[in-house]
Design a protein around this motif. Sequence first.
Motif, PDB file in Angstrom:
ATOM      1  N   ARG A 139       0.671  -1.159   0.008  1.00  0.00           N
ATOM      2  CA  ARG A 139      -0.017  -0.203  -0.057  1.00  0.00           C
ATOM      3  C   ARG A 139       0.907   1.486  -0.127  1.00  0.00           C
ATOM      4  NH1 ARG A 139      -4.366   2.432  -1.640  1.00  0.00           N
ATOM      5  NH2 ARG A 139      -2.498   3.326  -2.610  1.00  0.00           N
ATOM      6  N   GLY A 140       1.981   1.170   0.704  1.00  0.00           N
ATOM      7  CA  GLY A 140       2.760   2.258   0.816  1.00  0.00           C
ATOM      8  C   GLY A 140       3.341   2.969  -0.292  1.00  0.00           C
ATOM      9  N   ILE A 141       3.616   1.840  -1.249  1.00  0.00           N
ATOM     10  CA  ILE A 141       4.302   2.493  -2.874  1.00  0.00           C
ATOM     11  C   ILE A 141       3.292   2.694  -3.711  1.00  0.00           C
ATOM     12  CG2 ILE A 141       6.217   1.397  -1.888  1.00  0.00           C
ATOM     13  CD1 ILE A 141       5.775  -0.883  -3.777  1.00  0.00           C
ATOM     14  N   LEU A 142       2.005   2.557  -3.542  1.00  0.00           N
ATOM     15  CA  LEU A 142       1.489   2.616  -4.715  1.00  0.00           C
ATOM     16  C   LEU A 142       0.467   3.983  -4.654  1.00  0.00           C
ATOM     17  CD1 LEU A 142      -0.812  -0.842  -4.732  1.00  0.00           C
ATOM     18  CD2 LEU A 142       1.257  -0.303  -6.085  1.00  0.00           C
ATOM     19  N   PRO A 143       0.044   4.365  -5.901  1.00  0.00           N
ATOM     20  CA  PRO A 143      -0.604   5.518  -5.965  1.00  0.00           C
ATOM     21  C   PRO A 143      -1.750   5.619  -5.084  1.00  0.00           C
ATOM     22  CG  PRO A 143      -0.100   4.672  -8.148  1.00  0.00           C
ATOM     23  CD  PRO A 143       0.220   3.534  -7.376  1.00  0.00           C
ATOM     24  N   GLU A 144      -2.093   6.763  -4.707  1.00  0.00           N
ATOM     25  CA  GLU A 144      -2.981   7.003  -3.332  1.00  0.00           C
ATOM     26  C   GLU A 144      -4.497   6.555  -4.011  1.00  0.00           C
ATOM     27  OE1 GLU A 144      -3.244  10.814  -1.721  1.00  0.00           O
ATOM     28  OE2 GLU A 144      -1.190  10.493  -0.782  1.00  0.00           O
ATOM     29  N   ASP A 145      -4.711   6.599  -5.377  1.00  0.00           N
ATOM     30  CA  ASP A 145      -6.038   6.322  -5.804  1.00  0.00           C
ATOM     31  C   ASP A 145      -6.315   4.876  -6.089  1.00  0.00           C
ATOM     32  OD1 ASP A 145      -4.338   6.265  -8.108  1.00  0.00           O
ATOM     33  OD2 ASP A 145      -5.918   7.073  -9.427  1.00  0.00           O
ATOM     34  N   ILE A 146      -5.508   3.975  -6.062  1.00  0.00           N
ATOM     35  CA  ILE A 146      -5.543   2.464  -6.171  1.00  0.00           C
ATOM     36  C   ILE A 146      -6.275   2.174  -4.989  1.00  0.00           C
ATOM     37  CG2 ILE A 146      -4.401   0.400  -6.491  1.00  0.00           C
ATOM     38  CD1 ILE A 146      -4.407   2.496  -8.811  1.00  0.00           C
ATOM     39  N   GLN A 147      -7.429   1.340  -5.152  1.00  0.00           N
ATOM     40  CA  GLN A 147      -8.205   0.949  -4.117  1.00  0.00           C
ATOM     41  C   GLN A 147      -7.966  -0.717  -3.911  1.00  0.00           C
ATOM     42  OE1 GLN A 147     -12.309   1.378  -4.246  1.00  0.00           O
ATOM     43  NE2 GLN A 147     -12.278   3.584  -4.684  1.00  0.00           N
ATOM     44  N   LEU A 148      -7.537  -1.128  -2.888  1.00  0.00           N
ATOM     45  CA  LEU A 148      -6.924  -2.536  -2.696  1.00  0.00           C
ATOM     46  C   LEU A 148      -8.043  -3.392  -1.865  1.00  0.00           C
ATOM     47  CD1 LEU A 148      -3.211  -1.804  -1.607  1.00  0.00           C
ATOM     48  CD2 LEU A 148      -3.991  -2.374  -3.653  1.00  0.00           C
ATOM     49  N   TYR A 149      -8.365  -4.437  -2.452  1.00  0.00           N
ATOM     50  CA  TYR A 149      -9.045  -5.382  -1.684  1.00  0.00           C
ATOM     51  C   TYR A 149      -8.325  -6.633  -1.003  1.00  0.00           C
ATOM     52  CZ  TYR A 149     -13.502  -3.398  -3.714  1.00  0.00           C
ATOM     53  OH  TYR A 149     -14.439  -2.204  -4.031  1.00  0.00           O
ATOM     54  N   ALA A 150      -8.700  -6.918   0.132  1.00  0.00           N
ATOM     55  CA  ALA A 150      -7.970  -8.147   0.697  1.00  0.00           C
ATOM     56  C   ALA A 150      -8.777  -9.345   0.362  1.00  0.00           C
ATOM     57  CB  ALA A 150      -7.676  -8.135   2.262  1.00  0.00           C
ATOM     58  N   VAL A 151      -8.132 -10.602  -0.335  1.00  0.00           N
ATOM     59  CA  VAL A 151      -8.907 -11.566  -0.818  1.00  0.00           C
ATOM     60  C   VAL A 151      -8.130 -12.779  -0.424  1.00  0.00           C
ATOM     61  CG1 VAL A 151      -9.902 -12.638  -2.822  1.00  0.00           C
ATOM     62  CG2 VAL A 151      -9.557 -10.265  -2.719  1.00  0.00           C
ATOM     63  N   GLY A 152      -8.752 -13.800   0.392  1.00  0.00           N
ATOM     64  CA  GLY A 152      -8.319 -14.817   0.618  1.00  0.00           C
ATOM     65  C   GLY A 152      -7.863 -15.045   2.351  1.00  0.00           C
ATOM     66  N   GLY A 153      -8.822 -15.510   2.953  1.00  0.00           N
ATOM     67  CA  GLY A 153      -8.462 -15.890   4.312  1.00  0.00           C
ATOM     68  C   GLY A 153      -9.280 -14.550   5.254  1.00  0.00           C
ATOM     69  N   VAL A 154      -9.967 -14.094   4.558  1.00  0.00           N
ATOM     70  CA  VAL A 154     -10.553 -12.746   5.248  1.00  0.00           C
ATOM     71  C   VAL A 154     -11.981 -13.356   5.853  1.00  0.00           C
ATOM     72  CG1 VAL A 154     -11.683 -10.369   4.828  1.00  0.00           C
ATOM     73  CG2 VAL A 154      -9.604 -11.360   3.660  1.00  0.00           C
ATOM     74  N   THR A 155     -12.298 -12.977   7.145  1.00  0.00           N
ATOM     75  CA  THR A 155     -13.244 -13.087   8.149  1.00  0.00           C
ATOM     76  C   THR A 155     -13.611 -11.862   8.555  1.00  0.00           C
ATOM     77  OG1 THR A 155     -12.104 -13.575  10.206  1.00  0.00           O
ATOM     78  CG2 THR A 155     -12.336 -15.546   8.458  1.00  0.00           C
ATOM     79  N   SER A 156     -14.744 -12.060   9.640  1.00  0.00           N
ATOM     80  CA  SER A 156     -15.032 -10.676  10.112  1.00  0.00           C
ATOM     81  C   SER A 156     -14.366 -10.277  11.227  1.00  0.00           C
ATOM     82  CB  SER A 156     -16.692 -10.926  10.694  1.00  0.00           C
ATOM     83  OG  SER A 156     -16.469 -12.138  11.648  1.00  0.00           O
ATOM     84  N   SER A 157     -13.471 -11.309  11.776  1.00  0.00           N
ATOM     85  CA  SER A 157     -12.396 -11.183  12.825  1.00  0.00           C
ATOM     86  C   SER A 157     -11.273 -10.525  12.370  1.00  0.00           C
ATOM     87  CB  SER A 157     -12.231 -12.482  13.435  1.00  0.00           C
ATOM     88  OG  SER A 157     -13.223 -13.173  14.009  1.00  0.00           O
ATOM     89  N   ASN A 158     -10.908 -10.493  11.163  1.00  0.00           N
ATOM     90  CA  ASN A 158      -9.502  -9.952  10.739  1.00  0.00           C
ATOM     91  C   ASN A 158      -9.816  -8.651   9.560  1.00  0.00           C
ATOM     92  OD1 ASN A 158      -9.828 -11.131   8.184  1.00  0.00           O
ATOM     93  ND2 ASN A 158      -8.776 -12.758   8.551  1.00  0.00           N
ATOM     94  N   MET A 159     -11.083  -8.397   9.462  1.00  0.00           N
ATOM     95  CA  MET A 159     -11.263  -7.110   8.451  1.00  0.00           C
ATOM     96  C   MET A 159     -10.493  -5.923   9.141  1.00  0.00           C
ATOM     97  SD  MET A 159     -15.243  -8.030   7.455  1.00  0.00           S
ATOM     98  CE  MET A 159     -15.493  -6.337   6.685  1.00  0.00           C
ATOM     99  N   ALA A 160     -10.609  -5.682  10.081  1.00  0.00           N
ATOM    100  CA  ALA A 160     -10.219  -4.353  10.774  1.00  0.00           C
ATOM    101  C   ALA A 160      -8.541  -4.339  10.649  1.00  0.00           C
ATOM    102  CB  ALA A 160     -10.426  -4.468  12.266  1.00  0.00           C
TER     103      ALA A 160
END
Length: 205
Positions: A139-160
Amino acid sequence: MKHRKIIAILHGIPEGEMLDIAEALVSSGITLLEVSMNGAQPLQKIQMMVNHFGQRAIIGAGMVIQKDQPYEVANLGGRFIFSPYTDTNVIKQTLDLGMYSFPGCFSPTECFAAISKGTHTIGLFPASVLGATGVEAIRGILPEDIQLYAVGGVTSSNMAIYRKAGCVGFGMKSYLYQPGYTPEIVAEKAMKVVKTYDALESMRA
């Protein structure tokens, strides 16, 4: 209609249960639905979902690895393409068709290759392997307007954790649905995800 940046990845669901499971998700507030292209009769399922939900949900295709597939999906009313890896041809064709492109990226090299073709949305996959530290570094090296989605192993407990690391959206599969899950179980899971997402959004406001 505002759609939360939560993509439900519909894979491995028996055809006879697909609409009931999808309805449970949409009624709970998850309105971005991805039909996997490596399942049985994916195009028929996409058409069925588009016809059923209309403007209530945004239907797209996942596991898109062939350059002709974005055209097929667009012709059925699909509105986004999710690829498991960074295929620049698929990205370009998807964007040329006016659809959203979510290429799966794991490294900065893949992210910048995808960005060079015009996408502003990237699925970091598998996020569980990258971890929050890896996500934050990318995230730190990408342009600010790029939206990142976390995919793979995501649950309600680790979204934050992923949100803090720089992701604005999430792609979920096995947390929301596993073989044997009833629509009621799916709705319960989905409502947990939506509640967490809304809470994280309110903290940003």
